[in-house]
Design a protein around this motif. Structure first.
Motif, short mmCIF file in Angstrom:
data_model
loop_
_atom_site.label_atom_id
_atom_site.label_comp_id
_atom_site.label_asym_id
_atom_site.label_seq_id
_atom_site.Cartn_x
_atom_site.Cartn_y
_atom_site.Cartn_z
N ARG A 124 16.59 -2.39 47.42
CA ARG A 124 16.27 -1.91 48.65
C ARG A 124 14.80 -1.92 49.33
O ARG A 124 13.87 -2.27 48.61
N HIS A 125 14.54 -2.41 50.71
CA HIS A 125 13.35 -2.42 51.89
C HIS A 125 12.78 -3.70 51.46
O HIS A 125 11.68 -4.07 50.75
N TRP A 147 20.93 -0.93 43.84
CA TRP A 147 19.95 -1.04 44.52
C TRP A 147 18.79 -0.18 45.15
O TRP A 147 18.06 -0.82 45.40
N ARG A 199 24.18 -4.08 50.34
CA ARG A 199 25.10 -3.45 49.89
C ARG A 199 26.84 -2.68 50.67
O ARG A 199 27.01 -2.31 51.78
#
Length: 114
Positions: free
Chosen positions: A29-30, A25, A40
């Protein structure tokens, strides 16, 4: 499972991610992986996917040894595929020890997506 209960369970899974899920993650992410957005512990049908890129209909599952030869995982993957998703399964050990190869495999699947 009722919809409200499933959302509550998904939130709980987000709080209780495994070490490998946290590790992956942190890299998904981003929009860190080629600009693709991942979610997630995302509910889909009666299942909760570890990671999902809805834009490319890609599911990433991070598995420990309890998933070895799992009939439930076969049914789950079949459901995802029947609903247009590509499923990539990764072992915890590979996520933690071979992160670059796992990310390359996910990126390849994203590029093959719709």
């Amino acid at each position: 499972m009722r919809e409200g209960a499933k959302l509550h369970y998904a939130r709980q899974l987000r709080r209780d991610m495994t070490e490998a899920e946290h590790w992956l993650w942190a890299r998904l992410r981003h929009r860190q992986l080629a600009g693709f957005r991942f979610r997630r512990q995302h509910p889909l049908g009666s299942y909760i996917a570890d990671f999902a890129c809805i834009e490319r209909q890609l599911i990433v599952e991070v598995d420990g040894s309890q998933h070895l030869d799992s009939a439930a995982d076969v049914r789950r993957d079949d459901w995802f595929r029947q609903h247009g998703f590509i499923v990539v399964r990764c072992w915890n050990h590979d996520v933690l020890e071979r992160t670059d190869q796992v990310l390359a495999r996910i990126l390849q699947a994203l590029e093959m997506g719709r």
